[in-house]
Design a protein around this motif. Structure first.
Motif, PDB file in Angstrom:
ATOM      1  N   GLY A   1       0.846  -1.218   0.030  1.00 25.81           N
ATOM      2  CA  GLY A   1      -0.142   0.100  -0.021  1.00 25.81           C
ATOM      3  C   GLY A   1       0.821   1.332  -0.039  1.00 25.81           C
ATOM      4  O   GLY A   1       2.090   1.349   0.355  1.00 25.81           O
ATOM      5  N   PRO A   2       0.465   2.440  -0.431  1.00 18.97           N
ATOM      6  CA  PRO A   2       1.258   3.358  -0.451  1.00 18.97           C
ATOM      7  C   PRO A   2       1.368   4.097   1.052  1.00 18.97           C
ATOM      8  O   PRO A   2       0.799   3.392   1.970  1.00 18.97           O
ATOM      9  N   ASN A   3       2.152   5.005   1.177  1.00 18.62           N
ATOM     10  CA  ASN A   3       2.629   5.800   2.370  1.00 18.62           C
ATOM     11  C   ASN A   3       1.111   6.431   2.770  1.00 18.62           C
ATOM     12  O   ASN A   3       0.316   6.720   2.112  1.00 18.62           O
TER      13      ASN A   3
ATOM     14  N   ASN B   1      -4.025  -6.206 -13.276  1.00 16.88           N
ATOM     15  CA  ASN B   1      -3.708  -4.596 -13.448  1.00 16.88           C
ATOM     16  C   ASN B   1      -2.514  -4.291 -14.233  1.00 16.88           C
ATOM     17  O   ASN B   1      -2.150  -3.157 -13.984  1.00 16.88           O
ATOM     18  N   SER B   2      -2.585  -4.932 -15.334  1.00 16.34           N
ATOM     19  CA  SER B   2      -1.666  -4.374 -16.373  1.00 16.34           C
ATOM     20  C   SER B   2      -2.075  -4.922 -17.683  1.00 16.34           C
ATOM     21  O   SER B   2      -2.974  -5.646 -17.818  1.00 16.34           O
ATOM     22  N   ARG B   3      -1.320  -4.505 -18.731  1.00 17.05           N
ATOM     23  CA  ARG B   3      -1.454  -4.872 -20.072  1.00 17.05           C
ATOM     24  C   ARG B   3      -0.329  -5.858 -20.572  1.00 17.05           C
ATOM     25  O   ARG B   3       0.651  -5.688 -20.398  1.00 17.05           O
TER      26      ARG B   3
ATOM     27  N   MET C   1       1.382   0.654  -9.105  1.00 15.13           N
ATOM     28  CA  MET C   1       1.401   1.957  -9.313  1.00 15.13           C
ATOM     29  C   MET C   1      -0.205   2.212 -10.029  1.00 15.13           C
ATOM     30  O   MET C   1      -0.727   3.350  -9.881  1.00 15.13           O
ATOM     31  N   ARG C   2      -0.602   1.288 -10.930  1.00 16.92           N
ATOM     32  CA  ARG C   2      -1.769   1.548 -11.700  1.00 16.92           C
ATOM     33  C   ARG C   2      -2.915   1.348 -10.916  1.00 16.92           C
ATOM     34  O   ARG C   2      -3.722   2.112 -10.681  1.00 16.92           O
TER      35      ARG C   2
ATOM     36  N   GLU D   1      -5.042   6.406  -7.625  1.00 13.31           N
ATOM     37  CA  GLU D   1      -6.126   7.368  -6.938  1.00 13.31           C
ATOM     38  C   GLU D   1      -5.875   7.140  -5.388  1.00 13.31           C
ATOM     39  O   GLU D   1      -6.718   7.751  -4.529  1.00 13.31           O
ATOM     40  N   SER D   2      -5.095   6.446  -5.024  1.00  8.44           N
ATOM     41  CA  SER D   2      -5.139   6.013  -3.388  1.00  8.44           C
ATOM     42  C   SER D   2      -3.787   6.804  -2.649  1.00  8.44           C
ATOM     43  O   SER D   2      -3.638   6.596  -1.468  1.00  8.44           O
ATOM     44  N   VAL D   3      -3.020   7.395  -3.473  1.00  6.16           N
ATOM     45  CA  VAL D   3      -1.686   8.073  -3.239  1.00  6.16           C
ATOM     46  C   VAL D   3      -2.185   9.297  -2.246  1.00  6.16           C
ATOM     47  O   VAL D   3      -2.637  10.077  -2.908  1.00  6.16           O
TER      48      VAL D   3
END
Length: 331
Positions: free
Chosen positions: A34-36, A218-220, A288-289, A293-295
């Motif tokens: 999870g982000p900081n 969560n990626s291409r 990251m993708r 929106e949660s950073v």
């Protein structure tokens, strides 16, 4: 096994952990990402009874942490490598923990040897480097030979050999059927260590899935093709109903078709390929993708703009590099 059900923690109006429900299973390494500011440390503290939840429940093998007799025999944790009395030797620090949980004195020497600190066992912890402190904290987690282990940033301060060692240690513990739960910001290391991922953002659960599925979802994923007969390759793909996107370096990118199928198609038309390579995003890119929106805090590299052409940039506070700002999301 660690079971969270509706776990919530509020600090006034701030919701640090918001209705988390997930299970950490034995036999695998579960990564906690999870982000900081996402609530990871708060969640881990509630697992260990260091913070009381505002709502919800945490169970360690079916019991609350406070119900565990000699808890180090059930769950070992490294949350803060500096959480020790600096005036005590490494041996005495571990001996105090052992005596408080009914663990034999001989076990202290065993774990010191396991983490490679036997030679400095009589030295005071305040003189330890960050990496040595990490090893001592890991020794404390292993002391009771528990079935459940939790590590928060376990590779901090470790040299390459130490990182390799802790990675293999966690995998070995999981292979013995133990529950291993590890939080880290080092995506490259987590990609090599974890089998399963729990990802949170702003206190909410974002993902609870295997490493492979997390990256895929969560990626291409696509296949790169490069040929000296590029136009003919495009025609062959078009005739087969396979759409291709032109990349900037002259290669073609194909989604939704396996590389084996593309290789067989090129061979069937006697097409020379200089490249046929499946492309998959890294764990970092997928993370990251998902968490964009949660950073909570963002850094911006744009140099501050002046209101007047030709004017000098405003003075910056000491310690801040040119053009760097930190702001709270939504502020």
């Amino acid at each position: 096994m660690i079971e969270l059900s509706g776990l919530t923690k509020r600090y006034g109006e701030k919701v640090a952990v918001n209705n988390l429900t997930f299970t950490v299973h034995p036999g695998i390494v579960t990564g906690f990402l999870g982000p900081n500011g996402a609530g990871k440390s708060t969640t881990m503290r509630m697992m260990l009874g260091l913070d009381n939840p505002s709502a919800g429940d945490v169970r360690i093998d079916g019991k609350h942490y406070s119900q565990l007799k000699d808890p180090l025999k059930y769950i070992g944790a490294l949350l803060d490598a500096k959480a020790m009395h600096g005036g005590r030797s490494a041996f005495n620090h571990l001996l105090c923990l052992a005596q408080s949980n009914g663990i034999p004195r001989g076990r202290v020497r065993e774990v010191l040897d396991t983490v490679g600190l036997t030679a400095v066992a009589k030295k005071k912890a305040k003189g330890f480097s960050l990496g040595m402190g990490q090893r001592l904290g890991i020794a404390g987690a292993l002391l009771g030979d528990p079935e459940i282990l939790m590590f928060d940033e376990p590779v901090n301060g470790l040299d390459p050999e130490g990182i390799h060692w802790i990675r293999n240690l966690m995998k070995s513990l999981a292979s013995q059927g133990r529950t291993v739960f590890v939080s880290s910001h080092l995506m490259s290391e987590m990609a090599l260590t974890a089998d399963h991922l729990v990802v949170i953002g702003q206190g909410r659960l974002l993902a609870d899935t295997s490493m492979t599925d997390f990256i895929r979802q969560n990626s291409r994923s696509y296949v790169r093709l490069r040929s000296p007969e590029r136009e003919r390759l495009l025609d062959v793909l078009h005739q087969a109903g396979i759409p291709a996107v032109e990349a900037g370096d002259g290669a073609l990118e194909v989604d939704g078709t396996a590389s084996e199928r593309l290789g067989e198609l090129a061979a069937g038309h006697r097409l020379v390929l200089h490249e046929l390579s499946p492309q998959q995003a890294s764990l970092e890119e997928a993370f990251m993708r998902l968490t964009a929106e949660s950073v909570e805090y963002h850094a911006h590299s744009d140099r501050p703009r002046s209101d007047h052409a030709g004017a000098s940039p405003p003075e910056q506070a000491p310690g801040w590099g040119d053009g760097w700002q930190q702001r709270r999301k939504g502020a």
